[in-house]
Enzyme design. Structure first.
Site, PDB file in Angstrom:
ATOM      1  N   SER A  28       0.857  -1.191   0.000  1.00 38.59           N
ATOM      2  CA  SER A  28       0.000   0.000   0.000  1.00 38.59           C
ATOM      3  C   SER A  28       0.885   1.230   0.000  1.00 38.59           C
ATOM      4  CB  SER A  28      -0.885   0.003   1.249  1.00 38.59           C
ATOM      5  OG  SER A  28      -1.552   1.250   1.409  1.00 38.59           O
ATOM      6  N   TYR A  41      -2.618  -1.414  10.129  1.00 40.78           N
ATOM      7  CA  TYR A  41      -2.640  -1.620   8.679  1.00 40.78           C
ATOM      8  C   TYR A  41      -1.383  -1.043   8.045  1.00 40.78           C
ATOM      9  CZ  TYR A  41      -4.178  -1.344   3.818  1.00 40.78           C
ATOM     10  OH  TYR A  41      -4.266  -1.471   2.453  1.00 40.78           O
TER      11      TYR A  41
END
Length: 270
Positions: free
Chosen positions: A138, A151
């Site tokens: 990400s 995350y």
């Protein structure tokens, strides 16, 4: 990975960027197997996209991973690519006493899941010429979003893990490719499907497939929208990028009633 003739297994592809990638890889000529936890969604995909095979898999369950591997290889012994797509993104508040369960689940899904998938499939991939293991990190691996600390951390770990295992696996014949998404309009968190700061899903998936086709030897697949995050630190723009990102995603003062519980399927990209 030759996207015109690969046989690809994508666990975590029953919605969002996983499904969009699966459909496009099939259109390019690849044989595609989609994996996910929810059999109803798998049935819908098989009906809507003839030729895409489906296998049930829960990447938080080692037994499920092994069973899915055996099923995929039984049906597709020519498998030569695995895309570790499944992931979960949850809001966390580390100033409260109840963040631990969410943090543990994010680690199990986003970090242990891909590691377990690699352990299950690498013995087979090492026997296939031109085999590829694809990880999914990400932009938040490089610039933190205050709402999602675990995350961010798991995606940073996937980025560094990808770099590390590449050094071992590529001499052994398995390429390691890291896809690095920005925020994309999917249901990974409630409200992101309509977020004006997220990239439209079709635009994102089209660009990823174009990059895979144009850059068959690339180690990272970076759409233009993620490059400001990916290179914020090396460009000297880290502090301003962190501030801009978090200003665009302010923390709600209280949890929204529609925010999914960690066990809610809406929180999982599968």
């Amino acid at each position: 990975m030759d996207i015109t003739q690969s046989t690809v297994f994508i666990p975590g592809a029953t919605s969002g960027i996983g499904l969009a990638l699966a459909v496009r890889l099939q259109a390019q000529g690849s044989t595609v197997v989609v994996g996910g936890r929810r059999t109803a969604l798998l049935d819908e995909i098989a009906l809507a996209h003839p030729g895409i095979d489906t296998v049930r898999i829960d990447t938080t369950d080692p037994g499920s991973i092994d069973a899915a591997r055996d099923e995929v290889l039984r049906r597709h012994p020519d498998l030569d690519a695995v895309v570790a797509m499944a992931g979960v993104m949850q809001l966390e508040d580390w100033t409260s006493p109840d963040f631990l369960a969410t943090a543990e689940r994010v680690v199990e899904t986003n970090l242990l899941g891909p590691i377990r998938l690699a352990a299950a499939f690498l013995p087979h991939l090492r026997t296939r010429p031109g085999a590829t293991l694809v990880t999914v990190s990400s932009g938040l691996a490089h610039v933190p979003l205050a709402l999602t600390p675990t995350y961010n951390a798991t995606k940073a770990a996937i980025h560094r893990l990808s770099d590390g295992i590449r050094l071992q696996l590529e001499p052994a014949g398995v390429r390691v490719v890291e896809i690095v998404p920005p925020a994309v309009r999917t249901n990974i968190v409630v409200g992101q499907e309509e977020s004006p700061v997220a990239m439209p899903l079709d635009e994102y998936a089209d660009e990823v497939v174009s990059l895979l086709a144009a850059q068959p030897d690339a180690h990272e697949i970076l759409v233009e929208r993620v490059k400001p995050l990916r290179f914020a630190e090396v460009s000297g723009a880290y502090d301003t990028t962190v501030a801009r990102l978090n200003a665009a995603h302010p923390r709600p003062s209280t949890p929204h009633p529609s925010d999914p519980h960690p066990s809610d399927p809406r929180a999982v990209r599968v």
